[in-house]
Design a protein around this motif. Structure first.
Motif, PDB file in Angstrom:
ATOM      1  N   ASP A 197       0.851  -1.185   0.000  1.00  0.00           N
ATOM      2  CA  ASP A 197       0.000   0.000   0.000  1.00  0.00           C
ATOM      3  C   ASP A 197       0.887   1.236   0.000  1.00  0.00           C
ATOM      4  N   VAL A 198       0.297   2.401  -0.191  1.00  0.00           N
ATOM      5  CA  VAL A 198       1.026   3.666  -0.136  1.00  0.00           C
ATOM      6  C   VAL A 198       0.213   4.672   0.673  1.00  0.00           C
ATOM      7  N   ASP A 199       0.909   5.564   1.367  1.00  0.00           N
ATOM      8  CA  ASP A 199       0.264   6.693   2.040  1.00  0.00           C
ATOM      9  C   ASP A 199       0.530   7.924   1.200  1.00  0.00           C
ATOM     10  N   ILE A 200      -0.493   8.729   1.001  1.00  0.00           N
ATOM     11  CA  ILE A 200      -0.383   9.918   0.166  1.00  0.00           C
ATOM     12  C   ILE A 200      -0.763  11.152   0.977  1.00  0.00           C
ATOM     13  N   ASP A 201       0.051  12.198   0.870  1.00  0.00           N
ATOM     14  CA  ASP A 201      -0.251  13.485   1.488  1.00  0.00           C
ATOM     15  C   ASP A 201      -1.402  14.105   0.690  1.00  0.00           C
ATOM     16  N   THR A 202      -2.541  14.288   1.330  1.00  0.00           N
ATOM     17  CA  THR A 202      -3.734  14.763   0.628  1.00  0.00           C
ATOM     18  C   THR A 202      -3.600  16.211   0.155  1.00  0.00           C
ATOM     19  N   GLU A 203      -2.742  16.986   0.807  1.00  0.00           N
ATOM     20  CA  GLU A 203      -2.567  18.385   0.397  1.00  0.00           C
ATOM     21  C   GLU A 203      -1.705  18.508  -0.852  1.00  0.00           C
ATOM     22  N   THR A 204      -0.625  17.717  -0.912  1.00  0.00           N
ATOM     23  CA  THR A 204       0.307  17.835  -2.039  1.00  0.00           C
ATOM     24  C   THR A 204       0.100  16.770  -3.108  1.00  0.00           C
ATOM     25  N   GLY A 205      -0.518  15.644  -2.711  1.00  0.00           N
ATOM     26  CA  GLY A 205      -0.681  14.534  -3.647  1.00  0.00           C
ATOM     27  C   GLY A 205       0.561  13.669  -3.772  1.00  0.00           C
ATOM     28  N   ASN A 206       1.587  13.950  -2.961  1.00  0.00           N
ATOM     29  CA  ASN A 206       2.834  13.185  -2.996  1.00  0.00           C
ATOM     30  C   ASN A 206       2.752  11.947  -2.125  1.00  0.00           C
ATOM     31  N   ILE A 207       3.423  10.900  -2.573  1.00  0.00           N
ATOM     32  CA  ILE A 207       3.521   9.684  -1.754  1.00  0.00           C
ATOM     33  C   ILE A 207       4.499   9.957  -0.619  1.00  0.00           C
ATOM     34  N   THR A 208       4.075   9.658   0.612  1.00  0.00           N
ATOM     35  CA  THR A 208       4.930   9.902   1.777  1.00  0.00           C
ATOM     36  C   THR A 208       5.529   8.621   2.333  1.00  0.00           C
ATOM     37  N   THR A 209       4.799   7.519   2.214  1.00  0.00           N
ATOM     38  CA  THR A 209       5.223   6.263   2.819  1.00  0.00           C
ATOM     39  C   THR A 209       4.790   5.088   1.966  1.00  0.00           C
ATOM     40  N   LEU A 210       5.661   4.102   1.862  1.00  0.00           N
ATOM     41  CA  LEU A 210       5.297   2.826   1.249  1.00  0.00           C
ATOM     42  C   LEU A 210       5.044   1.826   2.359  1.00  0.00           C
ATOM     43  N   ILE A 211       3.998   1.051   2.248  1.00  0.00           N
ATOM     44  CA  ILE A 211       3.726  -0.034   3.188  1.00  0.00           C
ATOM     45  C   ILE A 211       4.228  -1.299   2.497  1.00  0.00           C
ATOM     46  N   VAL A 212       5.232  -1.931   3.114  1.00  0.00           N
ATOM     47  CA  VAL A 212       5.893  -3.084   2.504  1.00  0.00           C
ATOM     48  C   VAL A 212       5.527  -4.349   3.270  1.00  0.00           C
ATOM     49  N   SER A 213       5.101  -5.360   2.544  1.00  0.00           N
ATOM     50  CA  SER A 213       4.730  -6.653   3.109  1.00  0.00           C
ATOM     51  C   SER A 213       5.965  -7.535   3.160  1.00  0.00           C
ATOM     52  N   LEU A 214       6.280  -8.025   4.353  1.00  0.00           N
ATOM     53  CA  LEU A 214       7.402  -8.938   4.558  1.00  0.00           C
ATOM     54  C   LEU A 214       6.855 -10.350   4.579  1.00  0.00           C
ATOM     55  N   GLN A 215       7.195 -11.135   3.619  1.00  0.00           N
ATOM     56  CA  GLN A 215       6.667 -12.501   3.541  1.00  0.00           C
ATOM     57  C   GLN A 215       7.353 -13.383   4.580  1.00  0.00           C
ATOM     58  N   LYS A 216       6.588 -13.909   5.535  1.00  0.00           N
ATOM     59  CA  LYS A 216       7.133 -14.798   6.562  1.00  0.00           C
ATOM     60  C   LYS A 216       6.864 -16.252   6.234  1.00  0.00           C
ATOM     61  N   GLY A 217       5.756 -16.517   5.645  1.00  0.00           N
ATOM     62  CA  GLY A 217       5.364 -17.885   5.350  1.00  0.00           C
ATOM     63  C   GLY A 217       4.303 -17.870   4.271  1.00  0.00           C
ATOM     64  N   ILE A 218       3.728 -19.013   4.014  1.00  0.00           N
ATOM     65  CA  ILE A 218       2.750 -19.108   2.936  1.00  0.00           C
ATOM     66  C   ILE A 218       1.503 -18.270   3.235  1.00  0.00           C
ATOM     67  N   LEU A 219       1.034 -18.300   4.466  1.00  0.00           N
ATOM     68  CA  LEU A 219      -0.219 -17.622   4.795  1.00  0.00           C
ATOM     69  C   LEU A 219      -0.060 -16.429   5.720  1.00  0.00           C
ATOM     70  N   SER A 220       1.170 -16.042   6.055  1.00  0.00           N
ATOM     71  CA  SER A 220       1.341 -14.943   6.995  1.00  0.00           C
ATOM     72  C   SER A 220       2.369 -13.950   6.471  1.00  0.00           C
ATOM     73  N   ASN A 221       2.178 -12.697   6.859  1.00  0.00           N
ATOM     74  CA  ASN A 221       3.149 -11.672   6.527  1.00  0.00           C
ATOM     75  C   ASN A 221       3.040 -10.535   7.528  1.00  0.00           C
ATOM     76  N   ASP A 222       4.066  -9.702   7.582  1.00  0.00           N
ATOM     77  CA  ASP A 222       4.082  -8.522   8.426  1.00  0.00           C
ATOM     78  C   ASP A 222       4.245  -7.318   7.517  1.00  0.00           C
ATOM     79  N   LEU A 223       3.896  -6.160   8.033  1.00  0.00           N
ATOM     80  CA  LEU A 223       4.008  -4.927   7.269  1.00  0.00           C
ATOM     81  C   LEU A 223       4.962  -3.975   7.954  1.00  0.00           C
TER      82      LEU A 223
END
Length: 95
Positions: A24-50
């Motif tokens: 996912d991405v977080d966007i600054d609503t005032e500027t329209g710029n991306i501020t943060t990327l949400i990165v999924s860390l694959q731990k296993g077949i059915l689980s992950n952390d962000l």
């Protein structure tokens, strides 16, 4: 590049170790710029952390996203544990 094009892109740290994929991405609503990327860390077949990666940590964007910082497995685990809404700590006092 449109925000939806970020989803699923592989994220590599500065030592070219795979960190995960953009969830996912977080966007600054005032500027329209991306501020943060949400990165999924694959731990296993059915689980992950962000984890959250600030836009200032990105070195280049192309077929993959290369960060200008190194992310160790311990940092990934700590950040994911802090962000995990399912994790609850309960303290019990003895009478």
């Amino acid at each position: 590049m449109r925000a939806k094009q970020f989803f699923g892109i592989t994220v590599l740290d500065k030592k070219v170790n795979e960190v995960g994929k953009v969830e996912d991405v977080d966007i600054d609503t005032e500027t329209g710029n991306i501020t943060t990327l949400i990165v999924s860390l694959q731990k296993g077949i059915l689980s992950n952390d962000l984890i959250e990666v600030g836009y200032d940590k990105i070195a280049t964007i192309g077929d993959c996203i290369l960060l200008n910082t190194e992310i160790s497995k311990e940092e990934e685990k700590e950040e994911a544990d802090e962000e995990d809404p399912k994790q609850v700590t309960i303290e019990v006092e003895d009478e």
